[in-house]
Write a protein that holds these residues in place. Structure first.
Motif, PDB file in Angstrom:
ATOM      1  N   THR A   1       0.835  -1.192   0.000  1.00 40.77           N
ATOM      2  CA  THR A   1       0.000   0.000   0.000  1.00 40.77           C
ATOM      3  C   THR A   1       0.872   1.245   0.000  1.00 40.77           C
ATOM      4  OG1 THR A   1      -1.620  -1.233   1.324  1.00 40.77           O
ATOM      5  CG2 THR A   1      -1.912   1.159   1.179  1.00 40.77           C
ATOM      6  N   GLY A   2       0.457   2.254  -0.768  1.00 38.77           N
ATOM      7  CA  GLY A   2       1.232   3.492  -0.818  1.00 38.77           C
ATOM      8  C   GLY A   2       0.376   4.693  -1.145  1.00 38.77           C
ATOM      9  N   ILE A   3       1.019   5.841  -1.224  1.00 34.14           N
ATOM     10  CA  ILE A   3       0.391   7.114  -1.542  1.00 34.14           C
ATOM     11  C   ILE A   3       0.768   7.501  -2.967  1.00 34.14           C
ATOM     12  CG2 ILE A   3       0.342   9.593  -0.991  1.00 34.14           C
ATOM     13  CD1 ILE A   3      -1.060   7.954   1.104  1.00 34.14           C
ATOM     14  N   TRP A   4      -0.248   7.738  -3.802  1.00 34.92           N
ATOM     15  CA  TRP A   4      -0.037   8.096  -5.215  1.00 34.92           C
ATOM     16  C   TRP A   4      -0.305   9.587  -5.350  1.00 34.92           C
ATOM     17  CZ3 TRP A   4      -1.201   3.892  -9.271  1.00 34.92           C
ATOM     18  CH2 TRP A   4      -0.781   4.296 -10.546  1.00 34.92           C
ATOM     19  N   THR A   5       0.690  10.324  -5.828  1.00 38.24           N
ATOM     20  CA  THR A   5       0.599  11.777  -5.872  1.00 38.24           C
ATOM     21  C   THR A   5       1.497  12.319  -6.981  1.00 38.24           C
ATOM     22  OG1 THR A   5       0.833  13.768  -4.493  1.00 38.24           O
ATOM     23  CG2 THR A   5       2.449  12.024  -4.144  1.00 38.24           C
TER      24      THR A   5
ATOM     25  N   HIS B   1       4.083   7.642  11.150  1.00 34.41           N
ATOM     26  CA  HIS B   1       2.805   7.250  11.737  1.00 34.41           C
ATOM     27  C   HIS B   1       1.638   8.092  11.219  1.00 34.41           C
ATOM     28  CE1 HIS B   1       3.882  10.607  14.429  1.00 34.41           C
ATOM     29  NE2 HIS B   1       2.595  10.682  14.704  1.00 34.41           N
ATOM     30  N   ILE B   2       1.903   9.361  10.836  1.00 32.28           N
ATOM     31  CA  ILE B   2       0.817  10.201  10.314  1.00 32.28           C
ATOM     32  C   ILE B   2       0.378   9.694   8.939  1.00 32.28           C
ATOM     33  CG2 ILE B   2       0.164  12.522   9.562  1.00 32.28           C
ATOM     34  CD1 ILE B   2       2.038  13.650  11.680  1.00 32.28           C
ATOM     35  N   ILE B   3       1.344   9.396   8.085  1.00 31.78           N
ATOM     36  CA  ILE B   3       1.011   8.857   6.758  1.00 31.78           C
ATOM     37  C   ILE B   3       0.284   7.527   6.913  1.00 31.78           C
ATOM     38  CG2 ILE B   3       1.950   8.033   4.561  1.00 31.78           C
ATOM     39  CD1 ILE B   3       4.322   9.935   5.012  1.00 31.78           C
ATOM     40  N   ASP B   4       0.752   6.688   7.822  1.00 28.57           N
ATOM     41  CA  ASP B   4       0.104   5.393   8.059  1.00 28.57           C
ATOM     42  C   ASP B   4      -1.335   5.570   8.533  1.00 28.57           C
ATOM     43  OD1 ASP B   4       2.416   4.129   7.326  1.00 28.57           O
ATOM     44  OD2 ASP B   4       3.050   3.657   9.380  1.00 28.57           O
ATOM     45  N   ALA B   5      -1.552   6.533   9.423  1.00 25.40           N
ATOM     46  CA  ALA B   5      -2.897   6.747   9.969  1.00 25.40           C
ATOM     47  C   ALA B   5      -3.867   7.193   8.887  1.00 25.40           C
ATOM     48  CB  ALA B   5      -2.845   7.776  11.090  1.00 25.40           C
TER      49      ALA B   5
ATOM     50  N   ASN C   1      -4.520   4.188   6.524  1.00 25.12           N
ATOM     51  CA  ASN C   1      -5.411   3.202   7.142  1.00 25.12           C
ATOM     52  C   ASN C   1      -6.854   3.690   7.195  1.00 25.12           C
ATOM     53  OD1 ASN C   1      -3.228   1.512   7.524  1.00 25.12           O
ATOM     54  ND2 ASN C   1      -2.843   2.236   9.614  1.00 25.12           N
ATOM     55  N   LYS C   2      -7.033   4.972   7.395  1.00 20.58           N
ATOM     56  CA  LYS C   2      -8.380   5.555   7.451  1.00 20.58           C
ATOM     57  C   LYS C   2      -9.139   5.298   6.150  1.00 20.58           C
ATOM     58  CE  LYS C   2     -10.428  10.209   7.337  1.00 20.58           C
ATOM     59  NZ  LYS C   2     -10.121  11.657   7.516  1.00 20.58           N
TER      60      LYS C   2
END
Length: 414
Positions: free
Chosen positions: A103-107, A155-159, A162-163
């Motif tokens: 899982t990752g952030i696409w930007t 932890h902020i990116i993970d939170a 996960n949301k």
């Protein structure tokens, strides 16, 4: 300016998801690609190489090819094969394959982050490949295959991630190869602001896969900056490239094994003796798939061997020289086998870790190759250590997963 920013992505229509997306063109033979293009009018392959659908374009001037891609893109939008988001967003992307979930952030990421060295690399690029891709990007304005970048967990990116993964995804499909893909859209202003702030605060991130893509985007952006001259502000859309950020716990690195066509003028016995100058060489009764660093497998003359480099031949404090692929390059490939540039020498072939070692053995037994070498995978910590000293790994040192499909999320720029 922010390091990352949201964008209005082009997404495949929900009922066409698995038909629009495609593996990169180089993953297909030309025959396979033409067959897919001929049978599927909405495959993204039509936006990569229109020669697949129109043989009369072959050999034509590049302007005609790029014009056809623009026409095809207009058709994709008119027919709603691709649909553009109304509001800029950052996306959560998840892929599932072979029991692994990533899982990752696409930007979008600003190209200055790469040019200024905040995005660190570990691999050299080939100028010709850079130029070909840069020309495509400049002429089409289509960025549909992201660069994979890794960073230490936060932890902020993970939170935030996960949301969203607890919600119903906006895209959810299984591709022909069995991989499952999901996308969630982050358009909440506070969540976007938090992500931008966190990424701005990360001092260094690392290219895991996609060195040629980011280098090509940089080449193209610099060309456009020069053309704009005084009008260039740094905020233009051509300054940003698509990226998927996955933390170091999410990125998976597999080994990259080697196959060698011949041993040159060596007699088999003398070849083994030459190896013993720098390695402990022991026969094995089993297939050798290395399970730790500094253990290299070799299949030769129907026998498996374990090669262990002698400690005096490498520097444990040099993050490049300590790599098994570097030791192999420096003490076997170049001095014994005479292969100085593995990127261009036809005597060597590379097989990623998804190819079973038994298949490598079979290729040698069938006479296609004379030698097979197997390796323990480079670790993510080793990759970061190399990048931190601006080092360059030997070619094909890492097989990094995930491998992205083309067209899942597309950024169009001008």
């Amino acid at each position: 300016m922010p390091h990352i920013k949201p964008f209005c992505a082009l997404k495949p229509a929900v009922h066409l998801q698995q038909l629009v997306v495609t593996r990169p063109l180089e993953n297909y033979s030309m025959g396979e690609a033409r067959l897919i293009a001929s049978e599927n009018k909405c495959t993204f392959l039509h936006l990569i190489n229109p020669e697949l659908e129109n043989p009369y374009l072959r050999g034509s001037r590049e302007e005609l090819v790029y014009k056809k891609i623009s026409e095809n893109l207009e058709g994709f939008l008119e027919n709603q094969f691709l649909v553009k988001d109304d509001k800029p967003a950052i996306y959560v992307y998840r892929v599932k394959h072979n029991g692994v979930v990533q899982t990752g952030i696409w930007t979008l990421t600003h190209i200055d982050e790469y040019l200024d060295g905040r995005i660190k690399k570990h691999e050299a690029t080939v100028a010709r490949r850079e130029t070909l891709l840069a020309d495509y990007l400049q002429q089409t304005g289509i960025d549909a295959n992201p660069v994979l970048i890794t960073y230490h967990p936060d932890h902020i990116i993970d939170a935030i991630t996960n949301k969203y993964t607890l919600l119903k995804p906006d895209l959810d499909f299984t591709f022909a190869d069995g991989t499952m893909h999901q996308v969630w859209t982050i358009c909440d202003d506070q969540d976007i602001k938090d992500l931008v702030t966190v990424f701005d605060g990360i001092s260094s991130v690392y290219i895991a896969d996609g060195h040629h893509r980011v280098a090509s985007m940089a080449k193209m952006a610099l060309q456009k900056q020069a053309l704009n001259n005084e009008r260039h502000t740094g905020t233009e859309t051509y300054n940003y490239f698509t990226t998927v950020y996955m933390n170091t716990d999410e990125v998976k690195i597999l080994e990259y094994n080697r196959l060698i066509r011949d041993i040159g003028d060596w007699e088999p016995e003398l070849f083994i003796e030459a190896l013993k100058q720098s390695f402990s060489v022991q026969e094995s009764t089993q297939i050798v798939k290395p399970d730790h660093l500094h253990k290299i497998g070799m299949y030769f003359n129907t026998r498996w061997y374990v090669l262990e480099p002698k400690k005096e031949i490498y520097d444990e404090n040099d993050p490049v020289k300590v790599l098994d692929v570097s030791i192999f390059q420096d003490f076997i490939l170049t001095p014994i086998l005479g292969i100085k540039d593995p990127r261009t020498d036809a005597r060597i072939t590379f097989e990623g870790g998804k190819t079973a070692v038994s298949e490598l053995q079979l290729m040698v037994d069938n006479g296609l190759y004379t030698l097979a070498f197997t390796f323990f995978p480079v670790s993510i910590d080793q990759l970061i250590a190399v990048a931190d000293v601006n080092g360059i790994m030997p070619p094909k040192s890492t097989w990094v997963e995930p491998k992205f499909l083309v067209g899942v999320l597309t950024n169009c720029f001008s």
